[in-house]
Write a protein that holds these residues in place. Structure first.
Motif, PDB file in Angstrom:
ATOM      1  N   VAL A 217      11.290  48.009  -4.748  1.00 31.67           N
ATOM      2  CA  VAL A 217      10.849  46.631  -4.946  1.00 31.67           C
ATOM      3  C   VAL A 217      11.791  46.000  -5.970  1.00 31.67           C
ATOM      4  N   MET A 218      12.554  45.015  -5.492  1.00 27.09           N
ATOM      5  CA  MET A 218      13.474  44.306  -6.390  1.00 27.09           C
ATOM      6  C   MET A 218      12.801  43.006  -6.798  1.00 27.09           C
ATOM      7  N   THR A 219      12.417  42.927  -8.076  1.00 31.46           N
ATOM      8  CA  THR A 219      11.772  41.715  -8.576  1.00 31.46           C
ATOM      9  C   THR A 219      12.857  40.776  -9.115  1.00 31.46           C
ATOM     10  N   LEU A 257      11.621  50.524  -8.883  1.00 25.23           N
ATOM     11  CA  LEU A 257      11.495  49.136  -9.331  1.00 25.23           C
ATOM     12  C   LEU A 257      12.829  48.647  -9.893  1.00 25.23           C
ATOM     13  N   MET A 258      13.292  47.498  -9.380  1.00 22.05           N
ATOM     14  CA  MET A 258      14.547  46.916  -9.875  1.00 22.05           C
ATOM     15  C   MET A 258      14.305  45.489 -10.380  1.00 22.05           C
ATOM     16  N   GLN A 278       9.213  54.569 -12.559  1.00 20.99           N
ATOM     17  CA  GLN A 278       9.846  54.120 -11.297  1.00 20.99           C
ATOM     18  C   GLN A 278      10.973  53.116 -11.544  1.00 20.99           C
ATOM     19  N   SER A 279      11.071  52.631 -12.782  1.00 16.96           N
ATOM     20  CA  SER A 279      12.029  51.554 -13.068  1.00 16.96           C
ATOM     21  C   SER A 279      13.466  52.080 -13.162  1.00 16.96           C
ATOM     22  N   VAL A 280      14.382  51.423 -12.458  1.00 20.05           N
ATOM     23  CA  VAL A 280      15.808  51.760 -12.583  1.00 20.05           C
ATOM     24  C   VAL A 280      16.586  50.575 -13.165  1.00 20.05           C
ATOM     25  N   ILE A 281      15.877  49.736 -13.918  1.00 25.20           N
ATOM     26  CA  ILE A 281      16.479  48.508 -14.450  1.00 25.20           C
ATOM     27  C   ILE A 281      17.645  48.814 -15.400  1.00 25.20           C
ATOM     28  N   LEU A 282      17.492  49.842 -16.220  1.00 25.80           N
ATOM     29  CA  LEU A 282      18.604  50.162 -17.139  1.00 25.80           C
ATOM     30  C   LEU A 282      19.740  50.892 -16.420  1.00 25.80           C
ATOM     31  N   ASP A 283      19.408  51.582 -15.319  1.00 25.82           N
ATOM     32  CA  ASP A 283      20.495  52.162 -14.498  1.00 25.82           C
ATOM     33  C   ASP A 283      21.348  51.041 -13.905  1.00 25.82           C
TER      34      ASP A 283
END
Ligand code: NCD
Length: 301
Positions: A217-219, A257-258, A278-283
């Motif tokens: 899920v890309m927010t 989660l992006m 689930q977050s890969v925002i920092l990746d």
């Protein structure tokens, strides 16, 4: 300028090289890899930015490039110089590449006719953000072979991130679902999506209906600054969060989660879930530097 200009060979080369740079850019390593020693780059940002600007600056410096930055408010543009004169002036200093971020859609195309420097689009209005799409694609590829269905949720019509990502992901064989309130999701024709890709594209209005089949899920940030230029109005942010925000218990362990950032905490994603397991925002941020190094190399060599 646009992800449309990339062949799948271009994309795969950039991904391979980004993989190499990511390995070289680990914490504690000497990150100066060279490769573009003495080449010159200017960051020309006519809109606020934290991650994209620093990401390009670091990517270039790690490749050995000489980097300058121009910030609209602190430049001669604040004295009335036009963007065309600014780019001509900078062109006379022989920058090999200009990284351009602008509130005006399509401006990179216009300005490219006034300079022989290469131009990389770092986001033009509501049009495209190709380097973000490439770093997101790199991040998604790393999530594994089972990841096939990407849901992009939010303010899609205003989002250059959504547009570039949708086009790139469809052309690389992923399925994309676009979800947002009525009027916030464009017709595929508006984005010139090739008809043969319509089968991979889904459009929905309820996040909960498509969550089950979403691997990612890309927010997207609700870009309040962009609502004034359209008739498709802003809705209450609390209502938005209720229907489209990511909340506790919504994501399975094997979903990701992006978010391209910056996040409006409590709107797109609930406060304490921005860095959930689930977050890969920092990746995405980490990968951005390696992908942009690969992009600079691809453009300049
Ligand atoms: C985005 C942008 O500026 O397009 N951020 C980014 O570059 N990572 C998204 C946004 O501003 O909402």
């Amino acid at each position: 300028m646009s992800v449309d200009q990339l062949t799948s060979d271009d994309v795969n080369t950039i991904m391979d090289r980004a993989e190499f740079y990511k390995g070289r850019f680990k914490l504690g390593k000497d990150k100066k890899v060279g490769g573009l020693n003495g080449r010159t780059m200017i960051n020309m940002f006519f809109e606020p930015s934290t991650r994209t600007r620093i990401s390009f600056e670091q990517a270039a410096k790690r490749m050995g490039m000489l980097v300058s930055n121009i910030i609209a408010d602190a430049s001669a543009m604040a004295k009335g110089e036009s963007s065309i004169d600014t780019i001509r002036t900078l062109g006379a200093m022989n920058f090999d590449v200009v990284i351009l971020r602008t509130p005006q859609s399509m401006q990179p195309y216009e300005l490219s006719t006034f300079t022989s420097s290469a131009i990389i689009n770092a986001g033009d209005g509501t049009n495209e953000h190709p380097t973000q799409a490439l770093l997101d694609y790199f991040t998604i590829q790393k999530l594994g072979m089972d990841v096939k269905n990407i849901t992009i949720v939010g303010n899609i019509i205003h989002s250059r991130v959504a547009k570039s990502n949708t086009k790139l992901l469809l052309s690389m064989g992923y399925n994309v679902t676009l979800v947002g309130p009525n009027g916030w999701v464009p017709e595929p024709k508006e984005w010139n999506i090739p008809e043969e890709q319509y089968g991979q594209l889904n459009i929905g209005t309820h996040l909960r209906d498509v969550l089950d089949v979403s691997d990612v899920v890309m927010t997207l940030r609700i870009q309040q600054e962009r609502f004034s230029d359209t008739h498709r109005g802003l809705i209450d942010l609390k209502d938005y969060n209720k229907e489209y925000g990511i909340k506790h218990g919504m994501l399975r362990d094997n979903q990701f989660l992006m978010h391209p950032g910056p996040v409006n905490r409590g709107v797109e994603i609930d406060e304490d879930l921005v860095y959930c397991p689930q977050s890969v925002i920092l990746d995405q941020v980490e990968n951005g530097v390696a992908v942009r190094s690969a992009i600079l190399e691809h453009v300049l060599t």
